[in-house]
Design a protein around this motif. Structure first.
Motif: not given
Lengths: 350, 350
Positions: A64-65, A82, A86, A90, A93-98, B114, B118
């Motif tokens: 979920r990311s 971004i 986001e 958001y 329900g997803y996580n964002v890894i930048i 959140y 996480r």
DNA sequence: TTTTTTTACGCAAACGTTCCCGATAACGAT
DNA sequence: ATCGTTATCGGGAACGTTTGCGTAAAAAAA
């Protein structure tokens, strides 16, 4: 140093029931009696139970990311993208890894490796200026990782894309300069590897052609690092200024190049637009405050981020493999400033 | 849509050995023979084995990721801080999850919830402008989550902090204006909740006091949303300009306020510094290109990010609870532009 | 040769969760 | 009394990994 989180086991123990019942009660399964459900819910509440997303990820084989690779966060365009990413992620329900490539191919590879090892469910990427070979991306894509490319794309990968209408933008900017009376329009562009470079230069050339200007190869300079290395821009400007036929206008193809070019001109004491006009791609909020206020091509960055994310989530959550891919093309906007107004006209404005 | 990753089970099966042996071989345990190790390593190589970080996280009860909460990425200061954070985290094998509060208390709470759900191993945070009550942070901290605050901090939580010397910066900026001959110096500041507001205004007041200027309450305006709402700044400027004793200089206490203030002045046709001088905190790379080039207080953002991350990782990786906390104070730098030069002097420069 | 030590490996539990199978009881139908 | 239903719950495997413990064989010591 670690705090013990409360698990369904704790709830089960507290209530004297099994973990399966707790799990089902929490998921509101039909096979749990309303009373038990309430009991579990209350207990979870008082114990302040929080499901462990890591255990869930392991079980469901999804994190979920989503991973995002851009060259620089400290760049108006990308930070706006971004924000768009986001906002959608958001909600879903997803996580964002930048992660940032800093325009380095090597770094991009590392980022990609890192993100995939972090088992992201999908990837949003805008290629680095150095990136020429995308076999690393290909590999991930063929393994089944959903990927959506934006801005700096490559058509070597069959997937969704979101871009600005680079051709049209550059065409209009060049046309604008021509209509304002500029005759010798130079271009400072990014690495030749990048899709945006090709497209934007094509628009530039087409406009020249349409209006009967002839294309001069010496008027086009490439900055391999896209302005990350400042001296690169200085050199490009210097070369343009040592030409016997000095250009009277410059068009720049990215945010960093635009502001970098202005900085070079200012530092060299060259007046804009009196000595040379300047129009460039930029999403900076400060364009209108610059000296002079800059005529810029602004990309719908936020929207690009949103669109790209929607397409990615669609890819991720689709049951069956998707074979029809979409390329969304959004229009950039030409925002007029004073940097593209020839001297006589400038008098009128002031 | 999912690709099957290769696990140690696959390696074990391929080699006809147990998973424990594979695991140990990969971790280079002493109780595995060199031959078996080589076998496993080769097999892992050919199968392109990648350890599953999620399973690892579950086992080791740590995610190797840290959460970052800032109000806005699209802000020079914060994006530079993030670059600093990233550089250290990356080296140490930590993942960075960035979230934005957009200066909203509610959103900050959601971000925090959140991130903790996480299960990040630690947290870096700069409070939102709305944040007055930090009990949500307290709760996390008391549960044992390592936290380091930076920039906008609160001393209600006993932990490491990294800040700029806000007092000194504001003092020097004000002193600078006074020495340049300005007499009626106003301030546009952030929400009163924020530590930076208090400290920066204190520096401002102290400088006024030192140089025998008297403090005028009407000269200090607060923008609750720190410039996220543009009308706020306009209103502040308007009020300052309707005073019978119109100020002849403004000092702004944050990036967004500084550029927002300049934008308001420009749009209203007020000349800087002829009509009013402007000095402000800003980390924008474009300060020197603005009209006029801005005199700014630049914070060592990258360094702040690096320091904060180092302190956080120290907290995370420490065996025993840490009770001695450090507050690192870094010096901002006053960079002179033309926005704080009185008219006569300005003639000399031009 | 016998005993001890070392080497090299396997078994199984654990991390937190879900979910497939039962299992049990109550109840009505036969 | 027997059977089929239904409702409600528990056991246990599984996700991928690490690791304590056990143990066989081999090597060393007796």
């Amino acid at each position: 140093m670690k705090f013990e989180a409360v698990t369904i086991k704790d709830i089960a123990k507290a209530l004297g029931i099994s973990t399966s019942t707790v799990s089902r009660a929490l998921r509101d399964s039909y096979e749990i009696s309303p009373e038990t459900k309430q009991l579990v819910l209350d207990c979870a509440e008082t114990l302040n139970y929080r499901p462990n997303p890591i255990a869930l990820s392991l079980k469901e084989r999804r994190s979920r990311s989503i991973g995002v690779v851009v060259c620089e966060i400290a760049n108006s365009f990308f930070s706006q993208v971004i924000n768009g990413i986001e906002s959608i992620a958001y909600d879903k329900g997803y996580n964002v890894i930048i992660s940032q490539s800093h325009e380095s191919y090597e770094r991009e590879m590392m980022d990609l490796h890192y993100l995939s090892s972090r088992s992201v469910d999908g990837l949003l990427i805008s290629l680095s200026t150095e990136t020429n070979d995308i076999s690393h991306l290909q590999a991930l894509h063929q393994k089944g990782l959903p990927i959506v490319m934006f801005d700096r794309i490559s058509d070597e990968i069959q997937t969704h894309c979101v871009v600005a209408d680079n051709f049209k933008g550059a065409y209009e900017a060049t046309e604008h300069l021509i209509q304002r009376g500029y005759k010798k329009i130079a271009a400072i562009a990014n690495s030749e590897f990048l899709s945006i470079t090709t497209e934007r230069l094509a628009g530039y050339k087409e406009a020249l052609h349409t209006y009967g200007h002839k294309y001069n190869n010496a008027y086009v300079k490439h900055c391999f690092y896209g302005g990350m290395v400042f001296s690169e821009i200085e050199e490009a400007v210097n070369k343009l200024f040592t030409l016997k036929q000095r250009p009277d206008a410059i068009i720049t193809t990215s945010d960093k190049l635009t502001t970098g070019c202005l900085k070079t001109l200012v530092r060299r004491g060259i007046r804009v637009p009196e000595d040379i006009a300047l129009v460039g791609f930029s999403n900076s909020d400060l364009a209108e405050l610059l000296n002079p206020p800059l005529t810029v091509l602004r990309q719908p960055a936020m929207e690009m981020g949103r669109d790209a994310t929607e397409l990615l989530l669609q890819l991720i959550e689709s049951k069956r493999p998707i074979t029809q891919f979409e390329k969304r093309v959004l229009s950039p906007e030409l925002i007029l400033g004073h940097s593209s107004v020839p001297q006589p006209d400038l008098q009128l404005i002031k």
